[in-house]
Design an enzyme around this catalytic site. Structure first.
Site, PDB file in Angstrom:
ATOM      1  N   THR A 112      48.299  45.073  52.010  1.00 15.44           N
ATOM      2  CA  THR A 112      48.777  44.649  53.182  1.00 15.44           C
ATOM      3  C   THR A 112      48.870  43.030  53.104  1.00 15.44           C
ATOM      4  O   THR A 112      48.562  42.468  52.006  1.00 15.44           O
ATOM      5  CB  THR A 112      47.797  44.954  54.262  1.00 15.44           C
ATOM      6  OG1 THR A 112      46.533  44.510  54.380  1.00 15.44           O
ATOM      7  CG2 THR A 112      47.447  46.610  54.294  1.00 15.44           C
ATOM      8  N   SER A 114      46.900  41.113  54.084  1.00 17.95           N
ATOM      9  CA  SER A 114      45.942  40.452  54.244  1.00 17.95           C
ATOM     10  C   SER A 114      45.027  40.781  52.727  1.00 17.95           C
ATOM     11  O   SER A 114      43.873  40.567  52.374  1.00 17.95           O
ATOM     12  CB  SER A 114      44.904  40.605  55.234  1.00 17.95           C
ATOM     13  OG  SER A 114      44.459  41.887  55.264  1.00 17.95           O
ATOM     14  N   CYS A 115      45.795  41.334  51.841  1.00 13.91           N
ATOM     15  CA  CYS A 115      45.053  41.901  50.548  1.00 13.91           C
ATOM     16  C   CYS A 115      44.702  40.900  49.798  1.00 13.91           C
ATOM     17  O   CYS A 115      45.154  39.715  49.921  1.00 13.91           O
ATOM     18  CB  CYS A 115      46.171  43.096  50.086  1.00 13.91           C
ATOM     19  SG  CYS A 115      47.529  42.351  49.438  1.00 13.91           S
ATOM     20  N   GLY A 116      43.909  41.182  48.637  1.00 13.54           N
ATOM     21  CA  GLY A 116      43.831  40.152  47.757  1.00 13.54           C
ATOM     22  C   GLY A 116      42.161  40.366  46.994  1.00 13.54           C
ATOM     23  O   GLY A 116      41.509  40.894  47.877  1.00 13.54           O
ATOM     24  N   GLU A 221      45.042  34.752  48.991  1.00 11.76           N
ATOM     25  CA  GLU A 221      46.000  35.199  48.120  1.00 11.76           C
ATOM     26  C   GLU A 221      47.225  34.238  47.712  1.00 11.76           C
ATOM     27  O   GLU A 221      47.597  34.034  46.702  1.00 11.76           O
ATOM     28  CB  GLU A 221      46.388  36.665  48.642  1.00 11.76           C
ATOM     29  CG  GLU A 221      46.923  37.130  47.686  1.00 11.76           C
ATOM     30  CD  GLU A 221      47.496  38.858  47.811  1.00 11.76           C
ATOM     31  OE1 GLU A 221      47.637  39.528  47.220  1.00 11.76           O
ATOM     32  OE2 GLU A 221      47.370  38.978  49.218  1.00 11.76           O
TER      33      GLU A 221
END
Length: 390
Positions: A112, A114-116, A221
């Site tokens: 999403t 906020s992924c990482g 990220e």
């Protein structure tokens, strides 16, 4: 392929008046990225530049670093049960001889905005897998005035945002402030991946002479993606995260946050910002010598921000503040210095000092002299009271 925007019926309420009308919304659809036919990740994105998005994603993950390592990128036909191609699945086939690393255990399958990766293991992974170390790039030097002009240029180039108001943007600028490329997406990381992927296909990696500007905050990220692409400078109109600052400091990346108008905070790599007269002096006779003022990228000051407000080029005296308020400096905690900027020890904002000039002594010195004079006068007026006779 899905469209970038879609129309939806909406009820609008304005000052008590209720109307019904269609509204233009930004499209958001899932994209599955496959590597050599095997599913790798699914990301929510705005349709468009899907091949560049997939290529940029693989650069960010350290899978590829050159355009010659990609043999083909294609949409997968028959992505649904009825065999209809939804253009939401892309397969990246690597060139013969390119080793496919096992990154499935380090990356969530669903990504999403906020992924990482996270934690110290992420910092180590980025440092060991990048092929374009930021510290080895030719030095890029820009002025605060040039950085301050970039958000307006980014905003003027956001065509889809004008219609929807719901897209993030990422843009590459030259050290002279020229807009090189811009991409929009519902996710910040997708917009950056599209930029990096386009640069990969055009054989422009590493982007060692570019400035990356993002329309939102600077997450870990985004710093990771900049480092993996060899970008030396990342600027954001909003705040960075603590882990983003840590990675920028370790990687030698210049990280600028809260880039709004003539204001900005430099959280790491301030050596690429042309500040004019140096604010950290080594002269023992300098008033700030020994005060613990150091560049933001060196320990133990890594992650501490250098804040610039207003006329960043003015050679007037600054103030050193330890206030923790991000909006206003503390007058009670300010100390003037002779370098042309206001310095912040805690990542806070600061305001330009208007009390001094290059032709007059600093106000703090005048105040100190006047106080000394007042103390001396009071001492002379002090008399010993007479003793009473017994």
């Amino acid at each position: 392929m899905g469209r970038v925007t879609e129309r939806r019926r909406t009820i609008r309420i304005r000052d008590g008046a209720v109307t019904t009308r269609p509204d233009t919304l930004v499209a958001e659809e899932p994209l599955e990225i496959r590597l050599n036919g095997k599913p790798l990740a699914i990301t929510m994105r705005t349709p468009g530049d899907d091949f560049a998005l997939a290529a940029g994603f693989l650069v960010s993950e350290g899978v590829i670093g050159e355009g010659s390592e990609v043999q083909s990128i294609v949409y997968c036909a028959g992505a649904t049960a009825d065999g209809v191609n939804t253009y939401n699945v892309v397969d990246v086939k690597l060139a013969p001889g390119v080793v496919v690393p096992d990154i499935t255990l380090e990356r969530n399958v669903y990504t999403t905005s906020s992924c990482g990766l996270c934690g110290k293991a992420s910092l180590d992974a980025v440092r060991t897998t990048t092929r374009h170390p930021v510290a080895d790039t030719p030095p890029v030097r820009v002025t605060p005035a040039l950085l301050a002009a970039l958000p307006d240029r980014l905003r003027e180039a956001q065509r889809v945002f004008d219609r929807t108001g719901g897209l993030h943007a990422a843009a590459l600028f030259s050290p002279e402030g020229e807009l090189l490329d811009i991409r929009e997406d519902v996710g910040r990381h997708n917009a950056v991946d599209k930029l990096v992927g386009r640069a990969l296909t055009d054989d422009r990696l590493p982007l060692s002479q570019s400035i990356l500007l993002v329309s939102g905050r600077a997450s870990f990220e985004l710093v990771q993606k900049a480092v993996m692409a060899g970008i030396p400078m990342l600027a954001a109109v909003s705040a960075p995260s603590s882990l983003a600052v840590d990675l920028a400091a370790e990687s030698g990346l210049t990280l600028v946050g809260f880039l709004r108008g003539q204001s900005m905070n430099v959280y790491a790599g301030d050596h690429r910002i042309a500040l004019g007269r140096r604010w950290a002096r080594a002269d023992p006779a300098h008033p700030l010598h020994g005060a613990g003022v150091r560049p933001t990228g060196s320990a133990p000051w890594a992650g501490r921000a250098l804040s610039c407000r207003g006329a960043c080029q003015a050679p007037t005296a600054p103030s050193l503040t330890a206030d923790t308020n991000d909006d206003q400096p503390s007058a009670a905690k300010t100390r003037a210095g002779p370098c042309g900027f206001l310095l912040s020890r805690t990542g806070t904002t600061a305001a330009k000092s208007s009390e001094t000039s290059t032709h007059a002594p600093p106000s703090w010195l005048l105040w100190l002299l006047l106080r000394q004079v007042a103390v001396l006068r009071s001492m002379h007026r002090t008399t010993v009271p007479p003793t009473r006779a017994g």
